[in-house]
Design a protein around this motif. Structure first.
Motif, PDB file in Angstrom:
ATOM      1  N   GLY A   2       3.013  10.346  -9.361  1.00 15.43           N
ATOM      2  CA  GLY A   2       2.281  10.553 -10.610  1.00 15.43           C
ATOM      3  C   GLY A   2       1.526  11.866 -10.605  1.00 15.43           C
ATOM      4  O   GLY A   2       1.505  12.602 -11.598  1.00 15.43           O
ATOM      5  N   ARG A   3       0.907  12.204  -9.489  1.00 19.90           N
ATOM      6  CA  ARG A   3       0.188  13.476  -9.395  1.00 19.90           C
ATOM      7  C   ARG A   3       1.152  14.649  -9.422  1.00 19.90           C
ATOM      8  O   ARG A   3       0.853  15.689  -9.974  1.00 19.90           O
ATOM      9  CB  ARG A   3      -0.650  13.515  -8.117  1.00 19.90           C
ATOM     10  CG  ARG A   3      -1.860  12.635  -8.189  1.00 19.90           C
ATOM     11  CD  ARG A   3      -2.700  12.776  -6.951  1.00 19.90           C
ATOM     12  NE  ARG A   3      -3.854  11.909  -7.022  1.00 19.90           N
ATOM     13  CZ  ARG A   3      -4.720  11.770  -6.051  1.00 19.90           C
ATOM     14  NH1 ARG A   3      -4.573  12.441  -4.924  1.00 19.90           N
ATOM     15  NH2 ARG A   3      -5.748  10.971  -6.192  1.00 19.90           N
ATOM     16  N   SER A   4       2.315  14.470  -8.819  1.00 15.27           N
ATOM     17  CA  SER A   4       3.316  15.526  -8.803  1.00 15.27           C
ATOM     18  C   SER A   4       3.793  15.824 -10.214  1.00 15.27           C
ATOM     19  O   SER A   4       3.914  16.977 -10.613  1.00 15.27           O
ATOM     20  CB  SER A   4       4.489  15.115  -7.916  1.00 15.27           C
ATOM     21  OG  SER A   4       5.493  16.087  -7.970  1.00 15.27           O
ATOM     22  N   GLU A  16       3.901   1.631  -1.242  1.00 11.86           N
ATOM     23  CA  GLU A  16       4.492   1.808  -2.567  1.00 11.86           C
ATOM     24  C   GLU A  16       3.450   2.308  -3.565  1.00 11.86           C
ATOM     25  O   GLU A  16       3.747   3.143  -4.416  1.00 11.86           O
ATOM     26  CB  GLU A  16       5.126   0.505  -3.055  1.00 11.86           C
ATOM     27  CG  GLU A  16       6.375   0.121  -2.301  1.00 11.86           C
ATOM     28  CD  GLU A  16       7.460   1.195  -2.354  1.00 11.86           C
ATOM     29  OE1 GLU A  16       7.658   1.824  -3.419  1.00 11.86           O
ATOM     30  OE2 GLU A  16       8.108   1.416  -1.319  1.00 11.86           O
ATOM     31  N   LEU A  17       2.222   1.812  -3.466  1.00 13.58           N
ATOM     32  CA  LEU A  17       1.145   2.270  -4.342  1.00 13.58           C
ATOM     33  C   LEU A  17       0.852   3.746  -4.099  1.00 13.58           C
ATOM     34  O   LEU A  17       0.726   4.530  -5.045  1.00 13.58           O
ATOM     35  CB  LEU A  17      -0.116   1.429  -4.113  1.00 13.58           C
ATOM     36  CG  LEU A  17      -1.323   1.771  -4.963  1.00 13.58           C
ATOM     37  CD1 LEU A  17      -1.027   1.488  -6.434  1.00 13.58           C
ATOM     38  CD2 LEU A  17      -2.534   0.971  -4.506  1.00 13.58           C
ATOM     39  N   LEU A  18       0.761   4.137  -2.829  1.00 18.24           N
ATOM     40  CA  LEU A  18       0.509   5.530  -2.487  1.00 18.24           C
ATOM     41  C   LEU A  18       1.653   6.417  -2.954  1.00 18.24           C
ATOM     42  O   LEU A  18       1.442   7.494  -3.508  1.00 18.24           O
ATOM     43  CB  LEU A  18       0.303   5.685  -0.975  1.00 18.24           C
ATOM     44  CG  LEU A  18       0.046   7.088  -0.460  1.00 18.24           C
ATOM     45  CD1 LEU A  18      -1.241   7.647  -1.051  1.00 18.24           C
ATOM     46  CD2 LEU A  18      -0.024   7.090   1.055  1.00 18.24           C
ATOM     47  N   ARG A  19       2.879   5.964  -2.752  1.00 19.80           N
ATOM     48  CA  ARG A  19       4.036   6.761  -3.161  1.00 19.80           C
ATOM     49  C   ARG A  19       4.048   6.955  -4.681  1.00 19.80           C
ATOM     50  O   ARG A  19       4.318   8.046  -5.163  1.00 19.80           O
ATOM     51  CB  ARG A  19       5.321   6.097  -2.690  1.00 19.80           C
ATOM     52  CG  ARG A  19       6.528   6.961  -2.988  1.00 19.80           C
ATOM     53  CD  ARG A  19       7.755   6.585  -2.261  1.00 19.80           C
ATOM     54  NE  ARG A  19       8.119   5.190  -2.369  1.00 19.80           N
ATOM     55  CZ  ARG A  19       9.219   4.697  -1.868  1.00 19.80           C
ATOM     56  NH1 ARG A  19      10.061   5.480  -1.229  1.00 19.80           N
ATOM     57  NH2 ARG A  19       9.500   3.419  -1.990  1.00 19.80           N
ATOM     58  N   SER A  20       3.742   5.903  -5.428  1.00 21.81           N
ATOM     59  CA  SER A  20       3.735   6.040  -6.886  1.00 21.81           C
ATOM     60  C   SER A  20       2.579   6.937  -7.338  1.00 21.81           C
ATOM     61  O   SER A  20       2.721   7.694  -8.296  1.00 21.81           O
ATOM     62  CB  SER A  20       3.661   4.678  -7.563  1.00 21.81           C
ATOM     63  OG  SER A  20       2.439   4.043  -7.289  1.00 21.81           O
ATOM     64  N   GLU A  21       1.450   6.873  -6.626  1.00 27.46           N
ATOM     65  CA  GLU A  21       0.323   7.735  -6.959  1.00 27.46           C
ATOM     66  C   GLU A  21       0.668   9.203  -6.703  1.00 27.46           C
ATOM     67  O   GLU A  21       0.371  10.069  -7.521  1.00 27.46           O
ATOM     68  CB  GLU A  21      -0.909   7.346  -6.136  1.00 27.46           C
ATOM     69  CG  GLU A  21      -2.144   8.130  -6.487  1.00 27.46           C
ATOM     70  CD  GLU A  21      -3.351   7.683  -5.684  1.00 27.46           C
ATOM     71  OE1 GLU A  21      -4.156   8.562  -5.305  1.00 27.46           O
ATOM     72  OE2 GLU A  21      -3.484   6.480  -5.427  1.00 27.46           O
ATOM     73  N   ILE A  22       1.320   9.481  -5.587  1.00 20.91           N
ATOM     74  CA  ILE A  22       1.727  10.853  -5.274  1.00 20.91           C
ATOM     75  C   ILE A  22       2.753  11.330  -6.297  1.00 20.91           C
ATOM     76  O   ILE A  22       2.686  12.469  -6.773  1.00 20.91           O
ATOM     77  CB  ILE A  22       2.281  10.954  -3.843  1.00 20.91           C
ATOM     78  CG1 ILE A  22       1.143  10.791  -2.841  1.00 20.91           C
ATOM     79  CG2 ILE A  22       3.000  12.280  -3.624  1.00 20.91           C
ATOM     80  CD1 ILE A  22       1.603  10.683  -1.403  1.00 20.91           C
ATOM     81  N   ARG A  74       0.823  -1.217   0.000  1.00 24.82           N
ATOM     82  CA  ARG A  74       0.000   0.000   0.000  1.00 24.82           C
ATOM     83  C   ARG A  74       0.852   1.260   0.000  1.00 24.82           C
ATOM     84  O   ARG A  74       0.523   2.241  -0.653  1.00 24.82           O
ATOM     85  CB  ARG A  74      -0.929   0.002   1.206  1.00 24.82           C
ATOM     86  CG  ARG A  74      -2.058  -0.977   1.073  1.00 24.82           C
ATOM     87  CD  ARG A  74      -2.970  -0.880   2.258  1.00 24.82           C
ATOM     88  NE  ARG A  74      -4.149  -1.683   2.045  1.00 24.82           N
ATOM     89  CZ  ARG A  74      -5.198  -1.651   2.823  1.00 24.82           C
ATOM     90  NH1 ARG A  74      -5.207  -0.881   3.891  1.00 24.82           N
ATOM     91  NH2 ARG A  74      -6.239  -2.397   2.564  1.00 24.82           N
TER      92      ARG A  74
END
Length: 162
Positions: free
Chosen positions: A149-151, A141-147, A139
């Motif tokens: 991506g948004r950045s 790693e998923l959140l970090r990649s999502e952040i 979770r």
């Protein structure tokens, strides 16, 4: 429009999580779930006996050793989840109860009341801790990649390329 740092939203979410002043002790019954897991593991495999290996084709067998040694006593077994801040980091610790059964105490940060799961066997408690730590890492790693991506999307929009 003013530029908003992408981490502001993440920090606001973290702050809202930390605003709960009274932690609640929750006890989960994991005995039935552990019994169901053991039923699947204990079934013998019929495929293992179908193809015997001929002696002339045998290869030398090397014993596999785990990178981390097995924990002989589950009492005190502990793992810490990922994260940049100690205040929101998950921790799982196995404790032996007075009844001889094992219980997993799950805490968030250092000041929270634990969520207790159990009773269970020592092996089930260690598996419980390992599974929850693995899920927390996924979770995170998923959140970090999502952040991330948004950045990158925000940078893309700021440059007027959207």
């Amino acid at each position: 429009m003013s530029e908003i740092d992408p981490t502001d939203h993440a920090l606001a979410t973290i702050a809202s999580i930390l605003e709960h002043p009274e932690p609640v002790l929750v006890v989960r019954d994991t005995e039935t779930a552990a019994a169901e897991e053991n039923a699947d593991v204990n079934e013998p495999s019929a495929a293992a006996d179908e193809h015997p290996v001929a002696a002339e084709h045998e290869h030398p067998v090397v014993e596999e050793q785990p990178l981390v040694p097995e924990h002989t006593d589950a009492d005190g077994y502990s793992k810490v989840g990922p994260g940049p801040m100690v205040a929101i980091r998950l921790k799982w610790t196995v404790h032996r109860g007075d009844d001889g059964q094992y219980y997993v105490h799950e805490t968030i940060g250092e000041q929270s009341a634990p969520v207790v799961s159990g009773p269970m066997t020592s092996e089930a408690a260690v598996r419980f801790v390992d599974a929850h730590e693995e899920e927390a890492n996924k979770r995170f790693e998923l959140l970090r990649s999502e952040i991330a991506g948004r950045s990158s999307l925000a940078d893309y929009e700021r440059k007027g390329e959207a």
